[in-house]
Design a protein around this motif. Structure first.
Motif, PDB file in Angstrom:
ATOM      1  N   ILE A  21       0.824  -1.297   0.004  1.00 29.18           N
ATOM      2  CA  ILE A  21      -0.078   0.133   0.076  1.00 29.18           C
ATOM      3  C   ILE A  21       0.837   1.219   0.020  1.00 29.18           C
ATOM      4  O   ILE A  21       0.639   2.163  -0.833  1.00 29.18           O
ATOM      5  N   ALA A  22       1.844   1.292   0.869  1.00 31.58           N
ATOM      6  CA  ALA A  22       2.790   2.365   1.064  1.00 31.58           C
ATOM      7  C   ALA A  22       3.516   2.672  -0.626  1.00 31.58           C
ATOM      8  O   ALA A  22       3.420   3.666  -0.914  1.00 31.58           O
ATOM      9  N   MET A  24       2.210   1.809  -3.523  1.00 33.55           N
ATOM     10  CA  MET A  24       1.305   2.145  -4.427  1.00 33.55           C
ATOM     11  C   MET A  24       0.652   3.556  -4.242  1.00 33.55           C
ATOM     12  O   MET A  24       0.309   4.340  -5.288  1.00 33.55           O
ATOM     13  N   ARG A  25       0.880   3.931  -2.858  1.00 29.46           N
ATOM     14  CA  ARG A  25       0.340   5.389  -2.832  1.00 29.46           C
ATOM     15  C   ARG A  25       1.873   6.609  -2.806  1.00 29.46           C
ATOM     16  O   ARG A  25       1.441   7.674  -2.646  1.00 29.46           O
ATOM     17  N   GLY A  26       2.843   5.717  -3.151  1.00 28.51           N
ATOM     18  CA  GLY A  26       4.093   6.622  -3.235  1.00 28.51           C
ATOM     19  C   GLY A  26       4.476   7.535  -2.080  1.00 28.51           C
ATOM     20  O   GLY A  26       5.126   8.405  -2.208  1.00 28.51           O
ATOM     21  N   LEU A  27       4.269   6.704  -1.006  1.00 28.95           N
ATOM     22  CA  LEU A  27       4.823   7.301   0.493  1.00 28.95           C
ATOM     23  C   LEU A  27       6.372   7.336   0.369  1.00 28.95           C
ATOM     24  O   LEU A  27       6.958   6.111  -0.125  1.00 28.95           O
TER      25      LEU A  27
END
Length: 74
Positions: A21-22, A24-27
């Motif tokens: 998720i991190a 994919m969200r570009g964090l």
């Protein structure tokens, strides 16, 4: 002060999902693994796989308690 997310990777499904998720969200994050020294070989193989498959670095930390435990053995 710059803020950076730390993602603790255990090699389980939940931490792997959080990692994905991190990404994919570009964090901006740092992935870390706390090595207890009691891991089965497959854990290390999976961590290696994640690094290659996701093109990331997982920082592995293994504390050395030798000096702290020495006096208990004595």
């Amino acid at each position: 002060m710059a803020f950076k997310n730390i993602i603790s990777i255990s090699s389980g499904k939940d931490s792997t999902a959080m990692l994905c998720i991190a990404i994919m969200r570009g964090l901006d994050f740092k992935a870390v693994f706390a090595d207890t020294g009691n891991e089965v070989d497959e854990v290390y193989e999976y961590l290696d796989y994640l690094e290659i498959a996701l093109d990331i670095t997982i920082f592995r930390y293994k504390p050395d308690f030798t000096s702290q435990l020495k006096h208990k053995r004595d």
